[in-house]
Scaffold this motif. Structure first.
Motif, short mmCIF file in Angstrom:
data_model
loop_
_atom_site.label_atom_id
_atom_site.label_comp_id
_atom_site.label_asym_id
_atom_site.label_seq_id
_atom_site.Cartn_x
_atom_site.Cartn_y
_atom_site.Cartn_z
N ALA A 1 30.58 12.77 -31.76
CA ALA A 1 30.20 11.37 -31.57
C ALA A 1 29.02 10.99 -32.47
N VAL A 2 28.08 11.90 -32.63
CA VAL A 2 26.93 11.64 -33.52
C VAL A 2 27.40 11.60 -34.97
N LYS A 3 28.24 12.57 -35.38
CA LYS A 3 28.74 12.59 -36.76
C LYS A 3 29.53 11.33 -37.10
N GLN A 4 30.30 10.83 -36.14
CA GLN A 4 31.13 9.65 -36.39
C GLN A 4 30.39 8.33 -36.19
N GLY A 5 29.13 8.39 -35.79
CA GLY A 5 28.34 7.17 -35.60
C GLY A 5 28.61 6.46 -34.29
N ILE A 6 29.38 7.07 -33.42
CA ILE A 6 29.66 6.47 -32.11
C ILE A 6 28.41 6.55 -31.23
N ALA A 7 27.67 7.63 -31.38
CA ALA A 7 26.45 7.85 -30.60
C ALA A 7 25.28 8.08 -31.55
N PRO A 8 24.08 7.76 -31.11
CA PRO A 8 22.90 7.96 -31.97
C PRO A 8 22.46 9.42 -31.99
N GLU A 9 21.58 9.76 -32.94
CA GLU A 9 20.95 11.08 -32.92
C GLU A 9 20.26 11.21 -31.57
N CYS A 10 20.49 12.31 -30.90
CA CYS A 10 19.95 12.42 -29.55
C CYS A 10 19.36 13.80 -29.25
N ASP A 11 18.72 14.40 -30.27
CA ASP A 11 18.02 15.66 -29.99
C ASP A 11 16.79 15.33 -29.15
N ILE A 12 16.26 16.33 -28.47
CA ILE A 12 15.18 16.11 -27.51
C ILE A 12 13.92 15.55 -28.17
N ILE A 13 13.65 15.92 -29.40
CA ILE A 13 12.46 15.42 -30.12
C ILE A 13 12.61 13.92 -30.38
N THR A 14 13.77 13.50 -30.86
CA THR A 14 14.02 12.07 -31.12
C THR A 14 13.95 11.27 -29.83
N ILE A 15 14.59 11.75 -28.78
CA ILE A 15 14.61 11.04 -27.50
C ILE A 15 13.19 10.92 -26.94
N LEU A 16 12.44 12.03 -26.92
CA LEU A 16 11.07 11.97 -26.40
C LEU A 16 10.18 11.07 -27.25
N GLY A 17 10.37 11.08 -28.55
CA GLY A 17 9.60 10.19 -29.42
C GLY A 17 9.82 8.74 -29.07
N GLU A 18 11.08 8.37 -28.84
CA GLU A 18 11.39 6.99 -28.47
C GLU A 18 10.88 6.65 -27.06
N LEU A 19 11.02 7.60 -26.13
CA LEU A 19 10.54 7.35 -24.77
C LEU A 19 9.02 7.16 -24.75
N CYS A 20 8.31 7.97 -25.52
CA CYS A 20 6.85 7.87 -25.57
C CYS A 20 6.40 6.61 -26.33
N GLY A 21 7.11 6.28 -27.40
CA GLY A 21 6.72 5.15 -28.23
C GLY A 21 7.16 3.80 -27.70
N TYR A 22 8.37 3.71 -27.16
CA TYR A 22 8.94 2.43 -26.76
C TYR A 22 9.22 2.31 -25.27
N GLY A 23 9.15 3.42 -24.54
CA GLY A 23 9.44 3.37 -23.11
C GLY A 23 10.90 3.52 -22.77
#
Length: 177
Positions: free
Chosen positions: A136-158
């Motif tokens: 899903a990530v390779k095909q662009g159906i889903a976003p990059e969702c590794d734990i570092i990316t997710i935590l960065g967005e949660l901490c930065g944007y809520g």
């Protein structure tokens, strides 16, 4: 010559004494995937490498639930190779931070959303869910969702956009908080 043989024998002997024990691998369960359900408390469902069954526990904290799963499974749980964490979208920042900092899950571990992660993990299986997420990530159906990316967005944007997995083997996108 005699000194060389004695030195070689001592080196070999000391190497054998200081190596890792081959039995340690069998004494641990290596966590492959984890489903977190915080709506019903701190319920965790564990899926391990080389084991066909899942283990579900709950506890006052994530660590106590993990320790309980170790008791049920009869082995210490090693989390360093975890590939997938399924969240229910409820207050994800705290448990994901604990997973990364205390449990030492891999920074490349994927974080996905499912309404019922336990059911999804039990019915579809960890290996297939990991494959669905990667495709899903390779095909662009889903976003990059590794734990570092997710935590960065949660901490930065809520909030963060993560892959959403469905029991029929499809994927989409979902906003988690």
């Amino acid at each position: 010559m005699k000194k060389t043989m004695i030195l070689a024998a001592l080196s070999l002997f000391s190497a054998l004494l200081t190596g890792c024990s081959a039995g340690r691998i069998q004494e641990r369960s290596y966590l492959r995937a984890l489903a977190i359900n915080r709506e019903s408390g701190k319920e965790l469902t564990f899926a391990f490498y080389a084991e066909d069954q899942t283990v579900t526990t709950d506890g006052e904290s994530l660590t106590s639930a993990r320790n309980s799963a170790g008791l049920k499974n009869g082995k210490e749980i090693f989390t360093g190779y975890t590939e997938l964490i399924i969240v229910d979208g409820v207050d994800c920042r705290e448990p994901l931070t604990e997973m990364l900092n205390s449990w030492k899950v891999s920074p490349s571990c994927r974080v996905v959303y499912s309404r019922d992660g336990r059911e999804l993990l039990e019915s579809v299986g960890a290996e297939k869910l990991i494959g669905i997420t990667e495709q899903a990530v390779k095909q662009g159906i889903a976003p990059e969702c590794d734990i570092i990316t997710i935590l960065g967005e949660l901490c930065g944007y809520g909030s963060a956009e993560a892959a959403e997995l469905y029991p029929d083997g499809t994927a989409g996108r979902h906003i988690i908080t």
